[in-house]
Design an enzyme around this catalytic site. Structure first.
Site, short mmCIF file in Angstrom:
data_model
loop_
_atom_site.label_atom_id
_atom_site.label_comp_id
_atom_site.label_asym_id
_atom_site.label_seq_id
_atom_site.Cartn_x
_atom_site.Cartn_y
_atom_site.Cartn_z
N LYS A 80 18.74 -26.30 93.05
CA LYS A 80 19.13 -25.30 92.04
C LYS A 80 19.64 -24.07 92.78
CE LYS A 80 18.36 -24.82 87.38
NZ LYS A 80 18.10 -25.79 86.31
N GLY A 180 13.71 -20.28 69.27
CA GLY A 180 14.99 -20.07 69.96
C GLY A 180 16.02 -21.02 69.39
N GLY A 182 19.48 -21.15 70.28
CA GLY A 182 20.69 -20.91 71.08
C GLY A 182 21.52 -22.18 71.20
N ALA A 185 19.34 -25.55 70.86
CA ALA A 185 18.57 -25.73 69.62
C ALA A 185 19.45 -25.68 68.37
CB ALA A 185 17.46 -24.70 69.54
N TYR A 186 20.58 -24.98 68.43
CA TYR A 186 21.48 -25.03 67.27
C TYR A 186 21.89 -26.49 67.01
CZ TYR A 186 25.79 -24.99 64.63
OH TYR A 186 26.76 -25.28 63.70
N1 NAD Z 1 21.62 -25.93 78.07
C1 NAD Z 1 21.14 -27.06 78.55
O1 NAD Z 1 21.85 -28.09 78.64
C2 NAD Z 1 19.70 -27.14 78.97
C3 NAD Z 1 19.25 -28.28 79.67
C4 NAD Z 1 17.90 -28.38 80.00
C5 NAD Z 1 17.02 -27.35 79.67
N2 NAD Z 1 17.48 -26.24 79.01
C6 NAD Z 1 16.52 -25.19 78.65
O2 NAD Z 1 16.48 -25.07 77.23
C7 NAD Z 1 16.26 -23.70 76.87
C8 NAD Z 1 17.38 -23.24 75.96
O3 NAD Z 1 18.62 -23.36 76.63
P1 NAD Z 1 19.97 -22.86 75.94
O4 NAD Z 1 21.06 -23.33 76.82
O5 NAD Z 1 19.96 -23.21 74.51
O6 NAD Z 1 19.81 -21.29 76.12
P2 NAD Z 1 20.37 -20.14 75.15
O7 NAD Z 1 20.27 -18.89 75.95
O8 NAD Z 1 21.66 -20.52 74.54
O9 NAD Z 1 19.29 -20.13 73.97
C9 NAD Z 1 18.02 -19.59 74.09
C10 NAD Z 1 17.75 -18.80 72.82
O10 NAD Z 1 16.41 -18.31 72.87
C11 NAD Z 1 16.40 -17.02 72.33
N3 NAD Z 1 15.19 -16.31 72.77
C12 NAD Z 1 14.99 -15.66 73.95
N4 NAD Z 1 13.78 -15.10 73.94
C13 NAD Z 1 13.19 -15.43 72.78
C14 NAD Z 1 11.92 -15.15 72.20
N5 NAD Z 1 11.00 -14.42 72.82
N6 NAD Z 1 11.65 -15.64 70.97
C15 NAD Z 1 12.58 -16.36 70.30
N7 NAD Z 1 13.80 -16.65 70.79
C16 NAD Z 1 14.09 -16.19 72.03
C17 NAD Z 1 17.69 -16.40 72.79
O11 NAD Z 1 18.05 -15.29 71.98
C18 NAD Z 1 18.66 -17.58 72.65
O12 NAD Z 1 19.29 -17.61 71.39
C19 NAD Z 1 16.17 -22.93 78.19
O13 NAD Z 1 14.80 -22.85 78.55
C20 NAD Z 1 16.90 -23.82 79.18
O14 NAD Z 1 16.44 -23.64 80.50
C21 NAD Z 1 18.79 -26.12 78.65
C1 LEU Z 2 22.70 -29.80 85.66
C2 LEU Z 2 22.39 -28.97 84.47
C3 LEU Z 2 23.03 -29.49 83.25
C4 LEU Z 2 20.91 -28.81 84.43
C5 LEU Z 2 20.32 -28.03 83.27
N1 LEU Z 2 20.60 -26.63 83.39
C6 LEU Z 2 18.85 -28.33 83.31
O1 LEU Z 2 18.00 -27.47 83.47
O2 LEU Z 2 18.49 -29.48 83.14
#
Ligand code: NAD
Ligand code: LEU
EC number: 1.4.1.9
Length: 367
Positions: A80, A180, A182, A185-186
Site C-alpha cells: 500500500k 456511511g 459514500g 455504500a451508495y
Molecule cells: N472504494 C473501494 O473500492 C473500497 C474497497 C475496499 C474497502 N473500502 C473501504 O470502504 C469504506 C468506504 O469507502 P468509500 O470508497 O465508499 O469511501 P467514501 O469516502 O466515498 O465514503 C465514506 C463515507 O463515510 C462518511 N463518513 C465519514 N465519517 C463518518 C462518520 N463518523 N459517520 C458516518 N459517516 C461517515 C463520509 O462522509 C463518506 O460519505 C472505507 O473504509 C474504505 O477503506 C473501499
Molecule cells: C486495489 C484497491 C482497489 C484496493 C482498495 N482500496 C481496498 O482497500 O481494497
C-alpha cells in the site's frame, strides 16, 4: 517508532520513502509480503497528523492487503502507499507523475490502484509513467472505478452472512443499518433496495444521506445513533475501528457485514462479538471486490470474468464460517487462517527452482 522492530514483528519486506520537492510529493510505499505475487494495493492520500502516523497507516494497510489478496484467491502479495497531503488541495499532475516514476523503479514488485483520497483520474496520470497501475480509465481498456464492484461483493458476502444467521440468504424485508453512504455504500444500498431490504442510513455528509433517502426510501438517523437502531444487519461502510468498547454494547444487529477496512478496533473486539453470537463477515474478505476487479486488468480486463470472481465472495465468506466452526474460533481469526494457510502452502512450493519465471504483467503485454 522503532521501524525495523515493527517490520520484523509482522515480517514486512520493504518500506520506501519517496520525495519530490517540485511537486510536493511525500509518499510512503510499504510492501508487506510478495510470496503469492507482486504486491498490489491502493494509494491513500490523507492529511496525517505526523510522519509516524503515515508510516503506521502504510504498514498496517499493506499487511491488510496481503491477507485480503490471499483470502480472495489472488496471485498477489500485499502493499500500500500513503501520500501525505490534502486530496482536495495538494494534488497536481507532476506529483502523480513523480510517484509513477518511483513505482516504475520498483520494476513490478508493487502495483497500485485507488484508495481513500485518490481517483481514476489520478491513476491515469500515474499510467503515463508506469505500467504497474490498475483502476485506470475504461478508455484504456481498463476497469475504472472499483467502488461499485466492491459494493457488489459486499452485497454477495452479506447474503452469505444472512444465510448463516437467519437460515436464508434472502435480504427481502431485512432491516439493514448502513454507516456511511459514500462511493461503496451508495451502490450497496441500491442492491439492497432492489432486493426489498429496509434501509436505515447515516453519514456526516447530508447530501449523501439525502440521495439514498430519495432514491431508495431509506430512513436517516444521526451518526451517533446508527449503532443502537433496531436492525437485523449492521453494515459499517465509513471508518475503521468502529467495533469497539463503546459501540458493542449498543448493537442490536445479529450480523455485521460492511465495506469499511479494519472494522475491529482491536482483535479482542472480534472475540467479544463472537461470544455475543453476532455473525461477523470479516472486513477484508467481504470488501475484496474492488481489488479482485482491478487485479483482472493484469490478465487483460474482462468484466464478465471479474464479476464471476467477485460473486465468489459469497463462497469465501462461507469458507470462513466453515473454518470458524471447524477450529472453534471467531470468524476474524478464521479469515486470517484462510489467508495464512494459502500463503504458507505457496511459500513451500516456491522453494522449487524455476528457470525464466515470467512476471505476471508479461501476460498483459503479450495479449
Ligand atoms: N472504494 C473501494 O473500492 C473500497 C474497497 C475496499 C474497502 N473500502 C473501504 O470502504 C469504506 C468506504 O469507502 P468509500 O470508497 O465508499 O469511501 P467514501 O469516502 O466515498 O465514503 C465514506 C463515507 O463515510 C462518511 N463518513 C465519514 N465519517 C463518518 C462518520 N463518523 N459517520 C458516518 N459517516 C461517515 C463520509 O462522509 C463518506 O460519505 C472505507 O473504509 C474504505 O477503506 C473501499
Ligand atoms: C486495489 C484497491 C482497489 C484496493 C482498495 N482500496 C481496498 O482497500 O481494497
Amino acid at each position: 517508532m522503532e521501524i525495523f522492530k515493527y517490520m520484523e514483528k509482522y515480517d514486512y519486506e520493504q518500506l520506501l520513502f519517496c520525495q519530490d520537492k517540485e511537486s510536493g510529493l511525500k509518499a510512503i510505499i510499504a510492501i508487506h509480503d510478495t510470496t503469492l505475487g507482486p504486491a498490489l494495493g491502493g494509494t491513500r492520500m490523507w492529511m496525517y497528523e505526523s510522519e509516524e502516523a503515515a508510516i503506521e497507516d502504510a504498514l498496517r494497510l499493506a499487511r491488510g492487503m496481503t491477507y485480503k489478496n490471499a483470502a480472495a484467491g489472488l496471485n498477489l502479495g500485499g502493499g500500500k502507499t500513503v501520500i501525505i497531503g490534502d486530496p482536495r488541495k495538494d494534488k497536481n499532475e507532476a506529483m502523480f507523475r513523480a510517484f509513477g516514476r518511483f513505482i516504475q523503479g520498483l520494476n513490478g514488485r508493487y502495483i497500485t490502484a485507488e484508495d481513500v483520497g485518490t481517483t481514476v483520474a489520478d491513476m491515469d496520470i500515474i499510467y503515463e509513467e508506469t505500467d504497474y497501475v490498475t483502476g485506470i480509465s475504461p478508455a484504456f481498456g481498463s476497469s475504472g472505478n472499483p467502488s461499485p464492484v466492491t459494493a457488489y461483493g459486499v452485497y454477495r458476502g452479506m447474503k452469505a452472512a444472512a444465510k448463516e444467521a437467519f437460515g436464508s440468504d434472502s435480504l427481502q424485508g431485512k432491516v439493514i443499518a448502513v454507516q456511511g453512504v459514500g462511493n461503496v455504500a451508495y451502490n450497496l444500498c441500491r442492491h439492497l433496495h432492489e432486493e426489498g431490504a429496509k434501509l436505515i442510513v447515516t453519514d456526516i455528509n447530508k447530501e449523501a444521506v439525502q440521495r439514498v433517502v430519495e432514491e431508495f426510501g431509506a430512513k436517516a438517523v444521526d451518526p451517533n445513533d446508527i449503532y443502537s437502531v433496531d436492525c437485523d444487519i449492521f453494515a459499517p461502510c465509513a471508518l475503521g475501528g468502529i467495533i469497539n468498547d463503546e459501540t458493542i454494547p449498543q448493537l442490536k444487529a445479529k450480523v455485521i457485514a460492511g465495506a469499511a477496512n479494519n472494522q475491529l478496533k482491536e482483535a479482542r473486539h472480534g472475540d467479544i462479538i463472537h461470544e455475543m453470537g453476532i455473525v461477523y463477515a470479516p472486513d477484508y474478505v467481504i470488501n475484496a471486490g474492488g481489488v479482485i476487479n482491478v487485479a483482472d486488468e493484469l490478465y487483460g480486463y474482462n468484466r464478465e470474468r471479474a464479476m464471476k470472481k467477485v460473486e465468489q465472495i459469497y463462497n469465501n465468506i462461507e469458507k470462513v464460517f466453515e473454518i470458524a466452526k471447524r477450529d472453534n474460533i471467531p470468524t476474524y481469526k478464521a479469515a486470517d487462517r484462510l489467508a495464512e494457510e494459502r500463503i504458507e502452502k505457496m511459500r513451500k512450493s516456491r522453494s522449487q527452482f524455476l528457470q525464466n519465471g515470467q512476471h505476471i504483467l508479461s501476460r498483459r503485454r503479450n495479449r
